[in-house]
Design an enzyme around this catalytic site. Structure first.
Site, PDB file in Angstrom:
ATOM      1  N   CYS A 172     -13.850   2.621   9.361  1.00 26.59           N
ATOM      2  CA  CYS A 172     -15.206   2.057   9.479  1.00 26.59           C
ATOM      3  C   CYS A 172     -15.162   0.621   8.986  1.00 26.59           C
ATOM      4  CB  CYS A 172     -16.192   2.880   8.649  1.00 26.59           C
ATOM      5  SG  CYS A 172     -17.887   2.260   8.665  1.00 26.59           S
ATOM      6  N   CYS A 228     -17.090   7.948   2.059  1.00 31.87           N
ATOM      7  CA  CYS A 228     -16.678   6.808   2.888  1.00 31.87           C
ATOM      8  C   CYS A 228     -16.109   7.296   4.220  1.00 31.87           C
ATOM      9  CB  CYS A 228     -15.643   5.984   2.134  1.00 31.87           C
ATOM     10  SG  CYS A 228     -14.978   4.588   3.076  1.00 31.87           S
ATOM     11  N   CYS A 273     -23.564  -5.263   2.350  1.00 31.24           N
ATOM     12  CA  CYS A 273     -22.584  -4.193   2.520  1.00 31.24           C
ATOM     13  C   CYS A 273     -23.112  -2.867   2.001  1.00 31.24           C
ATOM     14  CB  CYS A 273     -21.271  -4.560   1.823  1.00 31.24           C
ATOM     15  SG  CYS A 273     -21.416  -4.913   0.049  1.00 31.24           S
ATOM     16  N   CYS A 332     -26.477 -11.143  -2.569  1.00 33.35           N
ATOM     17  CA  CYS A 332     -26.290 -10.424  -1.307  1.00 33.35           C
ATOM     18  C   CYS A 332     -25.882  -8.974  -1.565  1.00 33.35           C
ATOM     19  CB  CYS A 332     -25.221 -11.113  -0.457  1.00 33.35           C
ATOM     20  SG  CYS A 332     -24.893 -10.287   1.124  1.00 33.35           S
ATOM     21  N   CYS A 382     -20.872  -8.601   6.371  1.00 29.89           N
ATOM     22  CA  CYS A 382     -20.642  -9.528   5.258  1.00 29.89           C
ATOM     23  C   CYS A 382     -20.689 -10.974   5.742  1.00 29.89           C
ATOM     24  CB  CYS A 382     -19.288  -9.245   4.622  1.00 29.89           C
ATOM     25  SG  CYS A 382     -18.862 -10.389   3.289  1.00 29.89           S
ATOM     26  N   ASP A 429       0.835  -1.197   0.000  1.00 32.34           N
ATOM     27  CA  ASP A 429       0.000   0.000   0.000  1.00 32.34           C
ATOM     28  C   ASP A 429       0.874   1.254   0.000  1.00 32.34           C
ATOM     29  OD1 ASP A 429      -2.395   1.397   0.011  1.00 32.34           O
ATOM     30  OD2 ASP A 429      -2.586   1.392   2.188  1.00 32.34           O
ATOM     31  N   CYS A 479     -19.186  -2.383   6.492  1.00 27.59           N
ATOM     32  CA  CYS A 479     -19.432  -3.236   5.327  1.00 27.59           C
ATOM     33  C   CYS A 479     -18.803  -4.610   5.506  1.00 27.59           C
ATOM     34  CB  CYS A 479     -18.932  -2.568   4.050  1.00 27.59           C
ATOM     35  SG  CYS A 479     -17.155  -2.243   3.995  1.00 27.59           S
ATOM     36  N   CYS A 513     -23.835   0.541   4.667  1.00 29.35           N
ATOM     37  CA  CYS A 513     -22.947   1.705   4.637  1.00 29.35           C
ATOM     38  C   CYS A 513     -23.646   2.930   5.232  1.00 29.35           C
ATOM     39  CB  CYS A 513     -22.502   2.004   3.213  1.00 29.35           C
ATOM     40  SG  CYS A 513     -21.367   3.414   3.116  1.00 29.35           S
ATOM     41  N   CYS A 566     -20.492 -13.397  -4.378  1.00 30.22           N
ATOM     42  CA  CYS A 566     -21.403 -12.559  -3.585  1.00 30.22           C
ATOM     43  C   CYS A 566     -22.866 -12.892  -3.870  1.00 30.22           C
ATOM     44  CB  CYS A 566     -21.163 -11.078  -3.875  1.00 30.22           C
ATOM     45  SG  CYS A 566     -19.654 -10.420  -3.136  1.00 30.22           S
TER      46      CYS A 566
END
Length: 369
Positions: free
Chosen positions: A253, A226, A206, A203, A260, A146, A256, A210, A200
């Site tokens: 946060c 976000c 998420c 579904c 899941c 990152d 989400c 939010c 997924c």
């Protein structure tokens, strides 16, 4: 060492084994072709959804072209490392939801409660690269966590570490999404792994969960809304309209992720680095708001939280305290006293958010402060 296809296949298996010995949960390998991701990246940038994250646009399409970033690159070794603290309870998702329901609780993203993952993963990836070098001699490589213009999520998806969920995070059928990722780019034509496909289905938990409706649709995230962006990346005032939606989330946060279904399979870390420090999993906002800058710097040494600095830390907490006051939280008098103590803070950014928070109390109390 001359490497033929047999040697390369054996080396790939060794890299995966060494990676697990170093604490990685899984290692996969892919090529460098991300041409399929370029249009989506450009459209997201053109729409301005990256907000103040200028670094997302600074390198143009080089972000989707690893071989331009590090000439000679032909493969990406993609790794993931679980980060749930080792003492995490089986019902951790329910516990996190309970924390959100307590207005005075300081809710900090789970990944940020321990040591800074950048340092941990980068060091482990370097050790992995050193093992390869010891095995075959010099080769071209560069490790990332990152920390450079690399589209690590599309690379990880292509390598088969998982699939992009509707919240845009990577999901694994065996580990959910509670893991960090890192990679190193190499000039070795290692055999590649295959993607897993998406799971997924219908579904949309998420998207529904939010708090700020930042997930506009499957795979479409407006970072400007976000809470992770607002509390970590945003350097200036948090938009007033979004402040009430932040609640008591003071750094990042996880909503989400906690809703899941795949995270019932989330795995605990094997390294102690991600164990909770300084009680960040059960601290109150009043307690954290009292930290001086020296206390903040000392206690957050080695933490990803330190990167936002004391002013933004106080900014985030002021918003949370204002929301707690508006909700009529227990210990309301202590919340107001904490805010009043910061009313003359040297930072205009802090003062502005404190005044807003005190205004929340005024509205809730229907009287003068």
């Amino acid at each position: 060492m001359s490497l033929n296809q047999t040697n390369l296949a054996e080396l790939a298996l060794s890299i995966k084994r060494w990676g697990q010995e170093l604490g990685f949960a899984e290692i996969r390998i892919t090529d460098v072709d991300l041409s399929h991701a370029e249009a989506g990246l450009q459209a997201w940038l053109d729409a301005g959804m990256h907000g103040e994250m200028e670094y997302m646009a600074a390198h143009g399409m080089k972000r989707a072209r690893p071989a331009e970033l590090v000439p000679g690159t032909v493969r990406v070794v993609s790794a993931r490392m679980n980060y749930l603290p080792r003492d995490t309870e089986n019902d951790w998702r329910a516990r996190e939801q309970a924390r959100l329901a307590d207005p005075g609780a300081a809710v900090i993203s789970i990944y940020a409660r321990g040591r800074d993952y950048h340092k941990v993963l980068r060091a482990r990836l370097q050790q992995l690269a050193d093992k390869v070098k010891a095995e075959i001699g010099d080769f071209g490589y560069r490790v990332f966590t990152d920390s450079a213009p690399v589209m690590e999520l599309p690379l990880a998806e292509k390598a088969g570490l998982g699939w992009r969920g509707k919240h845009t995070l990577l999901l694994s059928r065996t580990a959910g999404s509670m893991f960090f990722m890192g990679e190193f780019l190499v000039d070795l034509p290692l055999p590649v792994d295959q993607p897993t496909g998406a799971h997924c289905g219908q579904c949309s938990s998420c998207i529904t969960a939010c708090p700020t409706q930042a997930i506009l649709g499957p795979g479409r995230l407006d970072a400007r809304r976000c809470i992770s962006y607002l509390t970590i990346e945003l350097k200036h005032a948090i938009p007033v309209a979004l402040r009430p939606l932040i609640g008591n989330r003071v750094y990042g946060c996880d909503d989400c992720q906690t809703v899941c279904p795949w995270n019932k399979f989330a795995q605990r870390a094997v390294l102690p680095d991600f164990d909770q420090r300084h009680g960040l999993g059960h601290a109150s906002m009043v307690e954290l708001f009292a930290w001086t800058e020296d206390e903040f710097n000392r206690k957050m040494e080695g933490s990803p939280i330190r990167r936002i600095g004391h002013q933004r830390w106080l900014r985030n907490l002021a918003v949370g305290l204002g929301n707690a006051a508006a909700a009529g939280a227990r210990g309301d008098a202590a919340i107001v006293a904490a805010l009043l103590a910061r009313r003359d803070d040297p930072s205009p950014l802090v003062r502005e958010h404190v005044e807003w928070a005190l205004g929340c109390h005024f509205v809730q109390d229907n009287g003068a402060i």
